[in-house]
Design a protein around this motif. Sequence first.
Motif, PDB file in Angstrom:
ATOM      1  N   ALA A   1     -13.969-129.256 -28.749  1.00 54.48           N
ATOM      2  CA  ALA A   1     -12.797-129.759 -29.446  1.00 54.48           C
ATOM      3  C   ALA A   1     -13.072-129.817 -30.948  1.00 54.48           C
ATOM      4  N   GLY A   2     -12.075-129.398 -31.708  1.00 55.11           N
ATOM      5  CA  GLY A   2     -12.235-129.331 -33.153  1.00 55.11           C
ATOM      6  C   GLY A   2     -12.707-127.978 -33.647  1.00 55.11           C
TER       7      GLY A   2
ATOM      8  N   ARG B   1      -0.629-109.979 -37.877  1.00 57.52           N
ATOM      9  CA  ARG B   1      -0.718-108.656 -37.261  1.00 57.52           C
ATOM     10  C   ARG B   1      -1.057-107.618 -38.310  1.00 57.52           C
ATOM     11  N   ASP B   2      -1.660-106.547 -37.838  1.00 55.29           N
ATOM     12  CA  ASP B   2      -1.965-105.395 -38.671  1.00 55.29           C
ATOM     13  C   ASP B   2      -1.177-104.235 -38.074  1.00 55.29           C
ATOM     14  N   ASN B   3      -0.074-103.879 -38.709  1.00 52.60           N
ATOM     15  CA  ASN B   3       0.801-102.860 -38.145  1.00 52.60           C
ATOM     16  C   ASN B   3       0.145-101.480 -38.108  1.00 52.60           C
ATOM     17  N   LEU B   4      -0.744-101.215 -39.039  1.00 53.02           N
ATOM     18  CA  LEU B   4      -1.420 -99.904 -39.048  1.00 53.02           C
ATOM     19  C   LEU B   4      -2.390 -99.783 -37.883  1.00 53.02           C
ATOM     20  N   LYS B   5      -2.954-100.918 -37.487  1.00 56.38           N
ATOM     21  CA  LYS B   5      -3.918-100.915 -36.384  1.00 56.38           C
ATOM     22  C   LYS B   5      -3.282-101.328 -35.056  1.00 56.38           C
ATOM     23  N   ASN B   6      -1.977-101.608 -35.082  1.00 56.85           N
ATOM     24  CA  ASN B   6      -1.273-102.068 -33.869  1.00 56.85           C
ATOM     25  C   ASN B   6      -2.008-103.237 -33.219  1.00 56.85           C
ATOM     26  N   THR B   7      -2.426-104.169 -34.051  1.00 57.42           N
ATOM     27  CA  THR B   7      -3.237-105.284 -33.588  1.00 57.42           C
ATOM     28  C   THR B   7      -2.586-106.609 -33.960  1.00 57.42           C
ATOM     29  N   LEU B   8      -2.620-107.507 -33.004  1.00 58.65           N
ATOM     30  CA  LEU B   8      -2.100-108.866 -33.160  1.00 58.65           C
ATOM     31  C   LEU B   8      -3.257-109.838 -33.141  1.00 58.65           C
ATOM     32  N   TYR B   9      -3.173-110.868 -33.963  1.00 58.74           N
ATOM     33  CA  TYR B   9      -4.238-111.866 -34.038  1.00 58.74           C
ATOM     34  C   TYR B   9      -3.663-113.266 -33.830  1.00 58.74           C
ATOM     35  N   LEU B  10      -4.522-114.161 -33.389  1.00 58.35           N
ATOM     36  CA  LEU B  10      -4.186-115.585 -33.343  1.00 58.35           C
ATOM     37  C   LEU B  10      -5.411-116.370 -33.767  1.00 58.35           C
ATOM     38  N   GLN B  11      -5.345-116.943 -34.946  1.00 49.46           N
ATOM     39  CA  GLN B  11      -6.418-117.806 -35.431  1.00 49.46           C
ATOM     40  C   GLN B  11      -6.115-119.217 -34.958  1.00 49.46           C
ATOM     41  N   MET B  12      -7.024-119.771 -34.189  1.00 51.36           N
ATOM     42  CA  MET B  12      -6.823-121.099 -33.604  1.00 51.36           C
ATOM     43  C   MET B  12      -7.862-122.052 -34.184  1.00 51.36           C
ATOM     44  N   ASN B  13      -7.399-123.030 -34.930  1.00 52.95           N
ATOM     45  CA  ASN B  13      -8.273-124.032 -35.527  1.00 52.95           C
ATOM     46  C   ASN B  13      -7.976-125.411 -34.939  1.00 52.95           C
ATOM     47  N   SER B  14      -8.901-126.323 -35.151  1.00 51.94           N
ATOM     48  CA  SER B  14      -8.727-127.697 -34.669  1.00 51.94           C
ATOM     49  C   SER B  14      -8.306-127.713 -33.199  1.00 51.94           C
ATOM     50  N   LEU B  15      -9.015-126.963 -32.410  1.00 49.65           N
ATOM     51  CA  LEU B  15      -8.654-126.828 -31.009  1.00 49.65           C
ATOM     52  C   LEU B  15      -8.782-128.152 -30.260  1.00 49.65           C
ATOM     53  N   LYS B  16      -7.882-128.336 -29.299  1.00 51.89           N
ATOM     54  CA  LYS B  16      -7.851-129.539 -28.484  1.00 51.89           C
ATOM     55  C   LYS B  16      -8.032-129.160 -27.012  1.00 51.89           C
TER      56      LYS B  16
ATOM     57  N   GLY C   1      -4.641-110.986 -20.564  1.00 47.91           N
ATOM     58  CA  GLY C   1      -4.996-112.396 -20.719  1.00 47.91           C
ATOM     59  C   GLY C   1      -6.449-112.583 -21.091  1.00 47.91           C
ATOM     60  N   THR C   2      -6.679-113.584 -21.929  1.00 48.84           N
ATOM     61  CA  THR C   2      -8.038-113.960 -22.293  1.00 48.84           C
ATOM     62  C   THR C   2      -8.119-115.483 -22.182  1.00 48.84           C
ATOM     63  N   GLU C   3      -9.177-115.965 -21.583  1.00 42.24           N
ATOM     64  CA  GLU C   3      -9.280-117.382 -21.250  1.00 42.24           C
ATOM     65  C   GLU C   3      -9.902-118.180 -22.378  1.00 42.24           C
ATOM     66  N   VAL C   4      -9.240-119.273 -22.709  1.00 43.15           N
ATOM     67  CA  VAL C   4      -9.727-120.208 -23.718  1.00 43.15           C
ATOM     68  C   VAL C   4      -9.976-121.552 -23.053  1.00 43.15           C
ATOM     69  N   THR C   5     -11.188-122.062 -23.225  1.00 40.79           N
ATOM     70  CA  THR C   5     -11.539-123.374 -22.672  1.00 40.79           C
ATOM     71  C   THR C   5     -12.052-124.253 -23.804  1.00 40.79           C
ATOM     72  N   VAL C   6     -11.411-125.400 -23.975  1.00 43.57           N
ATOM     73  CA  VAL C   6     -11.802-126.336 -25.023  1.00 43.57           C
ATOM     74  C   VAL C   6     -12.356-127.592 -24.357  1.00 43.57           C
ATOM     75  N   SER C   7     -13.613-127.870 -24.628  1.00 44.58           N
ATOM     76  CA  SER C   7     -14.257-129.041 -24.030  1.00 44.58           C
ATOM     77  C   SER C   7     -14.118-130.252 -24.942  1.00 44.58           C
TER      78      SER C   7
END
Length: 119
Positions: free
Chosen positions: A13-14, A70-85, A112-118
């Motif tokens: 967490a965090g 997103r980077d349209n030239l690379k056809n890539t999507l991003y998600l920056q996740m901060n302060s995770l709970k 799908g990609t799994e995210v686990t926040v302890s």
Amino acid sequence: VQLQACGGGLVQAGGSLRLSCVASGNFFSISGMGWYRQTPGKERELVATITSGGNSNYADSVKGRFTVSRDNLKNTLYLQMNSLKPEDTAVYYCNANVLYAWGPSTMYWGQGTEVTVSS
């Protein structure tokens, strides 16, 4: 068309994680893209979306903590996740509305990609 998501993992967490989703295949372009998440027994819920022009939308639960890009030239999507709970724990899915020169658009989902926040 395939969407390949990666970047999930176990974090305290965090902490922070950055998810990526790459679209590959034969298509003209991609309009809207987004991240959704799902936990067992619950419906898949929207996390964030972004248009091809960069306009974004977030679920209230992640506003101020997550950033979609997103980077349209690379056809890539991003998600920056901060302060995770711990309540961010879920399987995260990306999607993309793919446009074709020869027909209607089609929505695709990543695996799908799994995210686990302890705590």
